[in-house]
Design a protein around this motif. Structure first.
Motif, PDB file in Angstrom:
ATOM      1  N   LEU A  65       1.186  -1.342  -0.094  1.00 26.77           N
ATOM      2  CA  LEU A  65      -0.028   0.227   0.344  1.00 26.77           C
ATOM      3  C   LEU A  65       0.550   0.961   0.055  1.00 26.77           C
ATOM      4  O   LEU A  65       1.808   1.095   0.786  1.00 26.77           O
ATOM      5  CB  LEU A  65      -0.899  -0.405   1.653  1.00 26.77           C
ATOM      6  N   THR A  76      -0.903   1.204  11.310  1.00 26.70           N
ATOM      7  CA  THR A  76      -1.741   0.188  10.235  1.00 26.70           C
ATOM      8  C   THR A  76      -1.055  -1.028  10.851  1.00 26.70           C
ATOM      9  O   THR A  76      -2.272  -1.662  10.868  1.00 26.70           O
ATOM     10  CB  THR A  76      -1.585   0.931   8.724  1.00 26.70           C
ATOM     11  N   SER A  80      -3.879  -3.558  12.555  1.00 26.88           N
ATOM     12  CA  SER A  80      -4.062  -4.265  12.364  1.00 26.88           C
ATOM     13  C   SER A  80      -3.688  -5.530  13.013  1.00 26.88           C
ATOM     14  O   SER A  80      -4.801  -6.777  13.376  1.00 26.88           O
ATOM     15  CB  SER A  80      -3.141  -4.795  11.420  1.00 26.88           C
ATOM     16  N   PHE A 226      -6.293  -7.400   8.664  1.00 27.13           N
ATOM     17  CA  PHE A 226      -5.349  -5.678   8.557  1.00 27.13           C
ATOM     18  C   PHE A 226      -7.005  -5.183   8.877  1.00 27.13           C
ATOM     19  O   PHE A 226      -8.069  -5.253   8.903  1.00 27.13           O
ATOM     20  CB  PHE A 226      -5.593  -5.895   7.070  1.00 27.13           C
ATOM     21  N   THR A 227      -6.738  -4.180   9.814  1.00 26.28           N
ATOM     22  CA  THR A 227      -7.606  -3.048   9.907  1.00 26.28           C
ATOM     23  C   THR A 227      -7.412  -1.599   9.280  1.00 26.28           C
ATOM     24  O   THR A 227      -6.046  -1.333   9.467  1.00 26.28           O
ATOM     25  CB  THR A 227      -8.006  -2.662  11.526  1.00 26.28           C
ATOM     26  N   PRO A 228      -8.235  -1.064   8.242  1.00 27.74           N
ATOM     27  CA  PRO A 228      -7.927   0.095   7.439  1.00 27.74           C
ATOM     28  C   PRO A 228      -7.077   1.194   8.835  1.00 27.74           C
ATOM     29  O   PRO A 228      -8.194   0.960  10.136  1.00 27.74           O
ATOM     30  CB  PRO A 228      -8.611   0.110   6.826  1.00 27.74           C
ATOM     31  N   ALA A 231     -11.032   4.702   6.810  1.00 29.63           N
ATOM     32  CA  ALA A 231     -11.659   4.869   5.676  1.00 29.63           C
ATOM     33  C   ALA A 231     -11.986   6.298   5.221  1.00 29.63           C
ATOM     34  O   ALA A 231     -12.054   6.920   5.479  1.00 29.63           O
ATOM     35  CB  ALA A 231     -12.836   4.077   6.714  1.00 29.63           C
ATOM     36  N   GLU A 236      -6.771   2.298  -2.492  1.00 30.56           N
ATOM     37  CA  GLU A 236      -6.140   1.361  -2.031  1.00 30.56           C
ATOM     38  C   GLU A 236      -6.583  -0.012  -2.098  1.00 30.56           C
ATOM     39  O   GLU A 236      -6.598  -0.592  -0.998  1.00 30.56           O
ATOM     40  CB  GLU A 236      -4.994   1.741  -1.222  1.00 30.56           C
ATOM     41  N   SER A 238     -10.408  -0.008  -0.499  1.00 28.41           N
ATOM     42  CA  SER A 238     -10.603   0.277   1.262  1.00 28.41           C
ATOM     43  C   SER A 238      -9.087  -0.066   2.086  1.00 28.41           C
ATOM     44  O   SER A 238      -9.962   0.380   2.784  1.00 28.41           O
ATOM     45  CB  SER A 238     -11.874  -0.323   1.051  1.00 28.41           C
ATOM     46  N   LEU A 239      -8.456  -0.313   1.721  1.00 27.37           N
ATOM     47  CA  LEU A 239      -7.231  -0.254   2.993  1.00 27.37           C
ATOM     48  C   LEU A 239      -6.771   0.414   3.232  1.00 27.37           C
ATOM     49  O   LEU A 239      -6.666   0.840   4.358  1.00 27.37           O
ATOM     50  CB  LEU A 239      -6.233  -1.542   2.432  1.00 27.37           C
ATOM     51  N   ARG A 240      -7.216   1.389   2.365  1.00 29.73           N
ATOM     52  CA  ARG A 240      -6.308   2.903   3.086  1.00 29.73           C
ATOM     53  C   ARG A 240      -6.779   4.275   1.646  1.00 29.73           C
ATOM     54  O   ARG A 240      -6.435   4.396   0.733  1.00 29.73           O
ATOM     55  CB  ARG A 240      -4.690   3.329   2.473  1.00 29.73           C
ATOM     56  N   SER A 241      -7.519   5.042   2.466  1.00 28.80           N
ATOM     57  CA  SER A 241      -8.631   5.634   2.460  1.00 28.80           C
ATOM     58  C   SER A 241      -7.914   7.180   1.932  1.00 28.80           C
ATOM     59  O   SER A 241      -7.077   7.164   3.099  1.00 28.80           O
ATOM     60  CB  SER A 241      -9.589   6.223   2.648  1.00 28.80           C
TER      61      SER A 241
END
Ligand code: PLP
Length: 672
Positions: A65, A76, A80, A226-228, A231, A236, A238-241
């Protein structure tokens, strides 16, 4: 020309990367989420940059990312892993979050932050390192079964020590912990094959490898939770808005292209050759130098060292005067004089941890740059020898007047007379003893007395060291009382001036002058002094230098901006420009010759000698130094004492627009 040897803090942007960024800013400025042609072009650029990074880091099926930098990547990754652990900890499985004791602060701080925010309550433990900075693999093996997340950097930013990642991987065997490897200092310097290892997360920062600040990468292993962190618009995947930093990505892409084609960056062997040349120049310049990390275990781009008897601050000022940029410890802690926690974790002695200097090169340097860097380092050594600060081979110096030495706010004074070749020392401190022995040795005048104004035990201790370390012919000939005063003497002659004493309870006040007392050393009651006698303090944390019983009070110094220097000079004919840097700095940078202006070199340590004539003359004084800090203190002191025209050059030589003109092409408006 500036020689920038602080690449572990940040690097300049490669010309081709700057060009790529400009192209993205001015022409290919599309939003990669747009479906029109401008957007498609931006997406293609982004995809190409990512594909290069994937090849270079061997990311296999993992995610790569674009993020703002390593700090975001670390957040991140930690978020995560810890979010995934929440369900596991409910089962009481994980107990510890482990991080290497020499990690960048972003790692333990992120662990603390997210552990608290997510309410996990896990115990955060530092993995000890040995004296070579290597992780304790036994500790990892022992703790791995109950660890939730393990964080270990690939290479250390302060020492350059390369981590034994294979050893750690073996120590983690059998544990279901997550593993984050901070790859910041390894990018472009060490081969990394991420998908072939069990590493779950690896953050990187572009600005440590010739890309701009504000762009970085985060690798996430295929299948790792994985937790963004952010949001929003779903960029990416939706992993890194957030709309992508396209100029940063374009520049990073250009750097990665240079890495791939191999033409811009030096090989490991070439860099090792450069490092060895720099280490050799350092050994010549600073005999007795100690390297704080074994060179064979470190990146060939980093040297961390300390020199006995020389503080980190002094060495940094010295290098800066030679237009060589280095840092003390790490960049983040450089403003504080605190010892490096990295070197402390390695168990190095305090003087090494507090006196550390880091010199780091980027892998795009060339041989001519290294030659120039080595020449400047040698010039620094020569400056120390000329100014009696080198561990060896110092040149003789001429001593006259008052020189002040300070340790931890405590002031010691050396008063010398070159005509009669005599000197006295007032209030020596044990920590300054070796420096004083060196200064007295270079000057070669015998001591008429070693005096204490207060009877402090530290003064007596320092006197003992001096008496043990100085040649017998340098020591006072006459027997002395407990405060060091020669028995049976009314005064000590120092050329045209005399030192006399006035007893005060436990101690004594020492008055120096010809007919009247010009200076008083020691804590004198007001009634004891003439109004014009300058008090030289025994402690001076506030950098007052000297005080008067009745000070002007209302006056304050005026700042002059570098861009207004010419105007100032025109408006103040007869102004004196005073360089307050120390002689070892002045030796390395020529000061400007300014039209119609008198220049004087008066280091802060020698300030007392000029205060009285300056106050008497009241002509305009513009003080300058490297950063504007010391000159501001001096100008404030002069104003406080009643000087009506005390000025300071704001930002010092560092911010003077035409500073390059000192050495190269003079600006005709300013220079004779
Ligand atoms: N990790 C290491 C090893 C570093 O050297 C740095 C920067 O000094 C960071 C993380 C943080 O990087 P950034 O400030 O670019 O986010």
């Amino acid at each position: 020309m500036e020689i920038y040897l602080d690449a572990n803090a940040t690097t300049p942007v490669l010309p081709q990367a700057a060009q790529a960024a400009m192209q993205a800013l001015a022409h290919d400025f599309g939003n990669p989420s747009s479906v029109h042609s401008t957007g498609l072009k931006a997406r293609a650029l982004m995809d190409a940059a990512r594909a290069r990074a994937q090849r270079l880091l061997d990311t296999g099926g993992g995610q790569l990312l674009f993020v703002s930098g390593a700090t975001e990547g670390i957040q991140t990754a930690v978020l995560s892993a810890l979010n995934a652990l929440r369900s596991r900890t409910n089962a009481g499985h994980a107990q510890w979050l482990l991080y290497g004791a020499t990690e960048h602060k972003a790692v333990p701080e992120a662990l603390k932050h997210w552990n608290a925010l997510l309410g996990l309550g896990l115990e955060i433990k530092a993995i000890p390192v040995d004296t070579q900075g290597r992780h304790d693999l036994g500790f990892i093996r022992e703790h791995a079964p109950r660890a939730g997340l393990v964080c270990t950097m690939a290479a250390n930013n302060e020492t350059g020590i390369v981590t034994d990642l294979a050893g750690i991987e073996a120590a983690l065997e059998g544990s279901d912990c997550f593993w984050m490897v901070d790859g910041v200092q390894a990018l472009g310097k060490l081969p990394l094959k991420l998908a072939a290892s069990r590493i779950d997360y690896a953050p990187f920062s572009g600005h440590k490898l010739y890309a701009p600040k504000g762009i970085g990468l985060l690798y996430v292993r295929e299948g790792a939770p994985f937790t963004p962190l952010m949001a929003g618009g779903g960029q990416e995947g939706s992993l890194r808005s957030g709309t992508e930093n396209m100029s940063g990505i374009a520049a990073l892409g250009a750097v990665l292209a240079a890495l791939e084609d191999g033409s811009t960056f030096r090989s490991h062997a070439e860099l090792t050759g450069y490092r060895n040349a720099l280490a050799e120049a350092l050994r010549e310049a600073f005999p007795g130098i100690v390297f704080n990390a074994p060179l064979e275990l470190s990146l060939p781009t980093t040297l961390n060292f300390a020199v006995p008897g020389l503080s980190s601050r002094l060495l940094q000022d010295l290098f800066d005067a030679a237009d060589v940029r280095v840092s003390g410890g790490s960049a983040c802690s450089a403003a504080k004089a605190a010892p490096s926690f990295v070197l402390q974790a390695m168990g190095l002695p305090d003087w090494q941890a507090a006196g550390a200097v880091r010199l780091s090169i980027g892998p795009a340097v060339d041989a001519a740059f290294i030659d120039e860097a080595c020449a400047r380092i040698r010039a620094c050594g020569e400056s120390l020898r000329q100014n009696c600060l080198s561990p060896q081979d110092n040149q003789p110096t001429v001593g006259d007047g008052i020189t002040r030495f300070v340790h931890d706010g405590e002031c010691c004074y050396l008063i010398a007379d070159s005509a009669s070749r005599r000197c006295v020392l007032i209030d020596p401190q044990p920590e300054l003893a070796s420096r004083l022995v060196q200064a007295l040795g270079c000057q070669g005048y015998p001591l008429a007395a070693v005096l204490s104004t207060s009877g402090d035990a530290a003064h007596a201790e320092a006197r003992e060291i001096l008496f043990a370390d100085l040649a017998p012919e340098m020591l006072p000939a006459a027997p002395a009382d407990a405060l060091g005063w020669p028995l049976g003497e009314d005064s000590i002659a120092l050329g045209a001036r005399r030192l006399v004493r006035r007893p005060t309870g436990e101690g004594q006040v020492l008055l120096l002058g010809a007919d009247e007392a010009e200076f008083a050393f020691g804590n004198a009651p007001q009634a004891m002094l003439e109004p014009a006698t300058l008090r030289a303090p025994t402690r001076d944390e506030a950098q007052q230098f000297v005080t008067l019983d009745e000070e002007a009070g209302m006056l304050s110094a005026t700042q002059v901006e570098g861009v207004h220097l010419a105007t100032f000079i025109a408006a103040h004919p007869g102004a004196m420009l005073i360089d307050v840097r120390e002689p070892y700095e002045q030796f390395l940078t020529r000061t400007p010759e300014l039209r119609g202006v008198h220049l004087q070199a008066l280091p802060v340590s020698r300030l007392l000698n000029a205060v009285r004539p300056w106050l008497a003359e009241q002509s305009p004084l513009l003080f300058f130094c490297r950063s504007g800090n010391r000159s501001r203190q001096v100008a404030q002191a002069m104003a406080r004492l009643g000087h009506r025209q005390a000025f300071t050059l704001a930002g010092g030589l560092a911010l003077l627009p035409s500073q390059a003109a000192f050495a190269a092409a003079p600006d005709p408006a300013l220079y004779v």
